[in-house]
Design a protein around this motif. Structure first.
Motif, PDB file in Angstrom:
ATOM      1  N   TRP A   6      -2.914   7.804   0.187  1.00 10.79           N
ATOM      2  CA  TRP A   6      -2.950   6.448   0.726  1.00 10.79           C
ATOM      3  C   TRP A   6      -1.730   6.194   1.607  1.00 10.79           C
ATOM      4  O   TRP A   6      -1.850   5.696   2.740  1.00 10.79           O
ATOM      5  CB  TRP A   6      -3.005   5.439  -0.411  1.00 10.79           C
ATOM      6  CG  TRP A   6      -3.466   4.065  -0.022  1.00 10.79           C
ATOM      7  CD1 TRP A   6      -4.711   3.554  -0.138  1.00 10.79           C
ATOM      8  CD2 TRP A   6      -2.655   3.026   0.570  1.00 10.79           C
ATOM      9  NE1 TRP A   6      -4.745   2.261   0.338  1.00 10.79           N
ATOM     10  CE2 TRP A   6      -3.504   1.908   0.777  1.00 10.79           C
ATOM     11  CE3 TRP A   6      -1.314   2.937   0.940  1.00 10.79           C
ATOM     12  CZ2 TRP A   6      -3.048   0.722   1.336  1.00 10.79           C
ATOM     13  CZ3 TRP A   6      -0.852   1.746   1.511  1.00 10.79           C
ATOM     14  CH2 TRP A   6      -1.709   0.660   1.703  1.00 10.79           C
ATOM     15  N   PHE A  10      -1.316   5.542   5.648  1.00 17.97           N
ATOM     16  CA  PHE A  10      -0.619   4.341   6.110  1.00 17.97           C
ATOM     17  C   PHE A  10       0.503   4.716   7.086  1.00 17.97           C
ATOM     18  O   PHE A  10       0.635   4.104   8.161  1.00 17.97           O
ATOM     19  CB  PHE A  10      -0.048   3.579   4.917  1.00 17.97           C
ATOM     20  CG  PHE A  10       0.706   2.329   5.289  1.00 17.97           C
ATOM     21  CD1 PHE A  10       0.045   1.234   5.820  1.00 17.97           C
ATOM     22  CD2 PHE A  10       2.076   2.253   5.090  1.00 17.97           C
ATOM     23  CE1 PHE A  10       0.735   0.071   6.161  1.00 17.97           C
ATOM     24  CE2 PHE A  10       2.781   1.103   5.424  1.00 17.97           C
ATOM     25  CZ  PHE A  10       2.104   0.008   5.965  1.00 17.97           C
ATOM     26  N   PRO A 205      -6.026   2.016   4.599  1.00 23.87           N
ATOM     27  CA  PRO A 205      -4.587   2.216   4.797  1.00 23.87           C
ATOM     28  C   PRO A 205      -4.226   2.575   6.227  1.00 23.87           C
ATOM     29  O   PRO A 205      -3.195   2.124   6.757  1.00 23.87           O
ATOM     30  CB  PRO A 205      -4.246   3.364   3.839  1.00 23.87           C
ATOM     31  CG  PRO A 205      -5.541   4.069   3.602  1.00 23.87           C
ATOM     32  CD  PRO A 205      -6.589   3.004   3.660  1.00 23.87           C
ATOM     33  N   LEU A 208      -4.344  -0.610   8.457  1.00 25.71           N
ATOM     34  CA  LEU A 208      -3.168  -1.471   8.234  1.00 25.71           C
ATOM     35  C   LEU A 208      -1.947  -0.909   8.954  1.00 25.71           C
ATOM     36  O   LEU A 208      -1.180  -1.641   9.587  1.00 25.71           O
ATOM     37  CB  LEU A 208      -2.892  -1.590   6.731  1.00 25.71           C
ATOM     38  CG  LEU A 208      -3.916  -2.392   5.920  1.00 25.71           C
ATOM     39  CD1 LEU A 208      -3.614  -2.276   4.427  1.00 25.71           C
ATOM     40  CD2 LEU A 208      -3.932  -3.854   6.353  1.00 25.71           C
ATOM     41  N   GLY A 209      -1.748   0.403   8.851  1.00 22.89           N
ATOM     42  CA  GLY A 209      -0.629   1.035   9.533  1.00 22.89           C
ATOM     43  C   GLY A 209      -0.749   0.921  11.042  1.00 22.89           C
ATOM     44  O   GLY A 209       0.227   0.629  11.742  1.00 22.89           O
TER      45      GLY A 209
END
Length: 250
Positions: A6, A10, A205, A208-209
């Motif tokens: 994860w 990310f 993830p 979001l990154g």
């Protein structure tokens, strides 16, 4: 998915968001990370495209100051991005999975070379003609097809094109690229979501990154040269291409 995987995704998303919004190199960071957690190449490519929608959101929001005077330009270029993204996604879904897997090392190696090649920022644009307009549109369509199909270094090609056709600054060319490539990627992502399996646990993830990294990228490109980062990423992409080529063709 493990906690380590994860955070790997990310972190790859942050790196890809930064690299994508600065120099159009997001997939060179994010796609290998998806391979590392065990996704097959086609699934990794589809998942990567969906996650990079958030790269487009972040990079466009960070480029708003440069986009204020580009409405006429975007009216011409965005429809080309829509058509090219759709064509690239259709191409990926119509070729055999083995064909794509065999092409990945070549695509990555080619991307690495494009990334490493310098481009001039001070060339004077040629005067507009019908033939030149058609040629620019065709080149942009081809880049968007490639972006919908695979994506790695598509932003570099597009950035180089916009610098050649009259962008006032690198930041302006980068902002135009963020919108057009973001639209092409969004169209391809919608097609993949409907017609192809997406690894949603990996999308979260990485997305979001990407959103975080891409939002910061345009701020960085206003202040820092991207040349050294491009060379590092090109070297990493070439090394990965060699490894994948060895694994694929041995």
């Amino acid at each position: 998915m493990t906690v380590a995987e994860w955070f790997l995704l990310f972190a790859a998303g942050i790196g890809g968001g930064l690299a994508g919004s600065i120099a159009g190199l997001a997939s060179v960071s994010t796609y290998p990370a998806l391979l590392l957690i065990g996704l097959p190449p086609v699934t990794a490519n589809v998942t990567n495209t969906v996650a990079l929608v958030f790269n487009g959101v972040g990079s466009v929001s960070g480029s708003l100051p440069e986009l204020r005077d580009q409405r006429d330009l975007l009216r011409r270029f965005v429809p080309i991005g829509v058509a090219g993204g759709a064509a690239g996604a259709a191409l990926l879904l119509t070729i055999p999975a083995e064909g794509f897997e065999n092409a990945v090392p070549i695509l990555l190696a080619s991307s690495a070379l494009v990334i490493a090649l310098p481009h001039r920022k001070d060339a004077e644009p040629a005067p507009p003609t019908t033939a030149r307009t058609v040629l620019i549109g065709a080149a942009l369509f081809g880049i968007c097809v490639y972006g919908g199909f695979f994506g790695a270094a598509a932003g570099v090609l597009m950035l180089a094109l916009f610098l050649r056709v009259g962008a006032r600054t690198l930041a302006d060319a980068n902002a135009t690229k963020n919108v057009v490539l973001g639209v092409a990627n969004l169209v391809a992502a919608v097609i993949f979501i409907v017609l192809s399996p997406v690894a949603w646990t990996a999308v979260v993830p990485m997305a979001l990154g990407c959103l975080l990294g891409a939002r910061l990228g345009p701020v960085v490109v206003r202040r820092a040269p991207a040349g050294p980062m491009r060379l590092v990423i090109a070297a990493a992409a070439l090394a990965l291409a060699i490894k994948l080529g060895f694994d694929t063709y041995r």
